[in-house]
Write a protein that holds these residues in place. Structure first.
Motif, short mmCIF file in Angstrom:
data_model
loop_
_atom_site.label_atom_id
_atom_site.label_comp_id
_atom_site.label_asym_id
_atom_site.label_seq_id
_atom_site.Cartn_x
_atom_site.Cartn_y
_atom_site.Cartn_z
N PRO A 15 -3.73 5.88 -39.28
CA PRO A 15 -3.09 6.43 -40.49
C PRO A 15 -1.62 6.76 -40.34
O PRO A 15 -0.88 6.80 -41.33
CB PRO A 15 -3.92 7.69 -40.78
N SER B 46 -11.33 2.46 -42.62
CA SER B 46 -10.29 2.42 -43.65
C SER B 46 -8.98 1.89 -43.08
O SER B 46 -8.53 2.31 -42.01
CB SER B 46 -10.07 3.82 -44.23
N ARG C 80 -4.88 0.96 -44.07
CA ARG C 80 -3.83 1.36 -45.01
C ARG C 80 -2.70 0.34 -44.98
O ARG C 80 -2.31 -0.14 -43.91
CB ARG C 80 -3.30 2.75 -44.67
N TRP D 97 -0.80 -4.05 -42.54
CA TRP D 97 -2.02 -3.24 -42.59
C TRP D 97 -2.25 -2.59 -41.23
O TRP D 97 -1.99 -3.19 -40.19
CB TRP D 97 -3.22 -4.09 -42.96
N GLY E 107 -9.49 -3.05 -48.68
CA GLY E 107 -8.82 -2.08 -47.84
C GLY E 107 -9.67 -1.50 -46.73
O GLY E 107 -9.32 -0.45 -46.17
N ALA E 108 -10.78 -2.15 -46.41
CA ALA E 108 -11.65 -1.66 -45.34
C ALA E 108 -12.00 -2.79 -44.39
O ALA E 108 -12.26 -3.92 -44.81
CB ALA E 108 -12.91 -1.05 -45.93
N ARG F 56 -17.46 1.02 -41.76
CA ARG F 56 -16.31 0.75 -42.62
C ARG F 56 -15.12 1.56 -42.09
O ARG F 56 -15.14 2.79 -42.12
CB ARG F 56 -16.61 1.12 -44.07
N LEU G 185 -5.00 0.34 -39.03
CA LEU G 185 -6.15 1.23 -39.00
C LEU G 185 -5.73 2.66 -38.67
O LEU G 185 -6.40 3.61 -39.07
CB LEU G 185 -7.17 0.75 -37.96
#
Length: 286
Positions: free
Chosen positions: A269, A251, A253, A265, A212-213, A249, A267
């Motif tokens: 949020p 994250s 989501r 996916w 997930g990173a 890194r 980056l």
């Protein structure tokens, strides 16, 4: 009678310009003092007839794609490089390998006769200082006595002087100086659509997606530019500069698109739509 032939000089398919249509790497052309390399569409043209066999291109090619050449043989005594010296000075990367593999710390040369080598050592010392390593010094060359009464005049042996080469490759430099990097990687999260093209293109795994990173590992990057060549959204920025390495890194989501209800996916949020729906004229797709 047996004849042996050296392999012809070539740029192999590992060259980033061969692999990716929009790659702009021309590091070998920029380093070559004889203008052997000429960038062309889809590759690199070589005029081997002008090559002076210095081997400097071997130490700067980010993909280690050059074949048919050997690195220059150097002479050393203890912790000191000694003459005879090549007319073309070595690259910083080659000297970094001598620094690490043979623990060379000095060069015995005459400044007035080796100005280009002095410049090469100065460039090396700037890098070593930035790396927190011991810099190299200059020693006066030893005067070897010659016995004129003997035929040894034609061959004067030098005790304790050895010859060797260092195996070229930016990957080796990266291994020896793992806390340093030659390139800085950054990404624009607003442009990235997590399509995976960049980390699939990177042979060094400097870009990767794990747990997930989205990971950007500058220490592993050789600066080939393959990632920027395949990124259709211009989300990746690559700057060639030396400095402390860093692992970033970002994250990511896993989201569900509000229009097509498919997983994607992101980056960002607050992303609500996948890339296709986000750019669709009606905010939806079938």
């Amino acid at each position: 009678m047996n004849f042996t032939f050296e392999p012809a000089m070539a740029v192999t398919q590992h060259c980033v310009r061969h692999r990716f249509r929009y790659a702009t790497c021309k590091t070998c052309a920029g380093e070559c003092p004889a203008q052997v390399f000429s960038p062309i569409e889809g590759g690199m043209h070589i005029d081997a007839s002008t090559c002076i066999q210095c081997g400097n291109c071997l130490f700067v090619c980010p993909a280690e794609a050059i074949s048919g050449l050997s690195p220059a043989t150097r002479h050393y005594c203890g912790d000191t490089l000694v003459g005879p010296f090549s007319g073309q000075p070595p690259t910083v990367n080659e000297l970094l390998l001598w620094h690490r593999e043979y623990e060379i710390r000095f060069v015995a040369l005459s400044p007035e006769q080796n100005e280009l080598w002095l410049l090469a050592i100065a460039r090396l010392n700037l890098v070593l200082k930035a790396y927190g390593e011991a810099t190299w010094g200059i020693k006066p060359p030893d005067v070897v006595p010659i016995n004129l009464a003997r035929r040894s005049l034609f061959h004067v042996p030098r005790e304790h002087v050895h010859t060797a080469t260092v195996r070229p490759g930016i990957r080796r430099v990266r291994q020896y100086f793992a806390d340093q990097s030659e390139a800085a990687l950054s990404i624009d999260a607003s442009r990235c659509v997590m399509c995976s093209a960049c980390w699939r293109a990177c042979p060094e795994k400097a870009l990767r997606f794990d747990a997930g990173a989205f990971i950007l590992d500058a220490a592993a990057c050789t600066g080939c530019g393959g990632c920027t060549a395949v990124c259709l959204h211009q989300a990746i920025k690559l700057e060639k500069r030396r400095g402390l390495s860093a692992i970033k890194r970002l994250s990511a989501r896993e989201r569900t698109c509000r229009s097509c209800h498919r997983a994607f996916w992101a980056l960002e949020p607050d992303a609500e739509h996948c890339y296709l729906c986000k750019h669709h004229a009606h905010g939806m797709r079938s």
